[in-house]
Enzyme design. Structure first.
Site, PDB file in Angstrom:
ATOM      1  N   SER A 169       8.087   0.506  -1.014  1.00  0.00           N
ATOM      2  CA  SER A 169       7.138   0.284  -2.105  1.00  0.00           C
ATOM      3  C   SER A 169       5.700   0.356  -1.615  1.00  0.00           C
ATOM      4  O   SER A 169       4.832   0.900  -2.306  1.00  0.00           O
ATOM      5  CB  SER A 169       7.374  -1.085  -2.756  1.00  0.00           C
ATOM      6  OG  SER A 169       8.615  -1.103  -3.428  1.00  0.00           O
ATOM      7  N   ALA A 227      13.644  -3.157   3.239  1.00  0.00           N
ATOM      8  CA  ALA A 227      13.598  -1.747   2.843  1.00  0.00           C
ATOM      9  C   ALA A 227      12.746  -1.538   1.598  1.00  0.00           C
ATOM     10  O   ALA A 227      11.881  -0.655   1.561  1.00  0.00           O
ATOM     11  CB  ALA A 227      15.020  -1.228   2.609  1.00  0.00           C
ATOM     12  N   GLU A 228      12.970  -2.347   0.570  1.00  0.00           N
ATOM     13  CA  GLU A 228      12.221  -2.147  -0.674  1.00  0.00           C
ATOM     14  C   GLU A 228      10.736  -2.452  -0.487  1.00  0.00           C
ATOM     15  O   GLU A 228       9.886  -1.775  -1.055  1.00  0.00           O
ATOM     16  CB  GLU A 228      12.793  -2.980  -1.823  1.00  0.00           C
ATOM     17  CG  GLU A 228      12.094  -2.665  -3.122  1.00  0.00           C
ATOM     18  CD  GLU A 228      12.954  -2.849  -4.360  1.00  0.00           C
ATOM     19  OE1 GLU A 228      12.433  -2.586  -5.456  1.00  0.00           O
ATOM     20  OE2 GLU A 228      14.121  -3.235  -4.249  1.00  0.00           O
ATOM     21  N   THR A 229      10.435  -3.438   0.319  1.00  0.00           N
ATOM     22  CA  THR A 229       9.025  -3.759   0.569  1.00  0.00           C
ATOM     23  C   THR A 229       8.330  -2.595   1.267  1.00  0.00           C
ATOM     24  O   THR A 229       7.250  -2.156   0.840  1.00  0.00           O
ATOM     25  CB  THR A 229       8.904  -5.040   1.417  1.00  0.00           C
ATOM     26  OG1 THR A 229       9.503  -6.125   0.705  1.00  0.00           O
ATOM     27  CG2 THR A 229       7.453  -5.358   1.729  1.00  0.00           C
TER      28      THR A 229
END
Length: 136
Positions: free
Chosen positions: A43, A38-40
């Site tokens: 971002s 999710a964060e990748t």
């Protein structure tokens, strides 16, 4: 971790992650692996939105895990909820190979200006020798 980004644009970022190798002791996809996916993806979307003079820094990540996955690939799709000048927020939906929702995440990134060294601080070279001038 085996994460692959398969599509990337400010409006939509898609990536996959294998369950195998990313499990917790009970054999289920680790929640931290879902958070990494999710964060990748969020971002990358925020960086693409910000453009070449901005860097995205994650400031808030929220993940709700709906169901476990034991095998195969999970796919994450990040879409923007807000794209401003100083922040960008993406919703990331992670599904299994049967298109069942495994996790819903929300990532907010701060968009900071890239800090370049002023030209006056850049090292100079002496044209005749190719080396830096002597201090003096």
């Amino acid at each position: 971790m085996g994460l692959h980004i398969v599509e990337a644009a400010p409006e939509r970022v898609v990536g996959t992650l294998p369950v195998e190798g990313n499990t917790q002791p009970y054999g289920l996809l680790h929640g931290g692996a879902s958070a990494v996916l999710a964060e990748t993806l969020g971002s990358v979307g925020a960086m693409l939105h910000g453009g070449p003079h901005k860097v995205a820094v994650g400031v808030d990540l929220n993940c709700t895990h709906h169901r476990g996955a034991r095998s195969g690939l999970v796919t994450g799709v990040a879409t923007p909820l807000h794209r401003g000048r100083s922040t960008a927020t993406y919703e990331i939906v992670i599904t299994d190979e049967q298109d069942r929702r495994v996790c819903t995440a929300r990532l907010t990134c701060l968009l900071r200006e890239v800090e370049n060294a002023p030209a006056s601080d850049a090292p100079t070279t002496d044209a005749s020798t190719g080396s830096a001038p002597a201090a003096g």
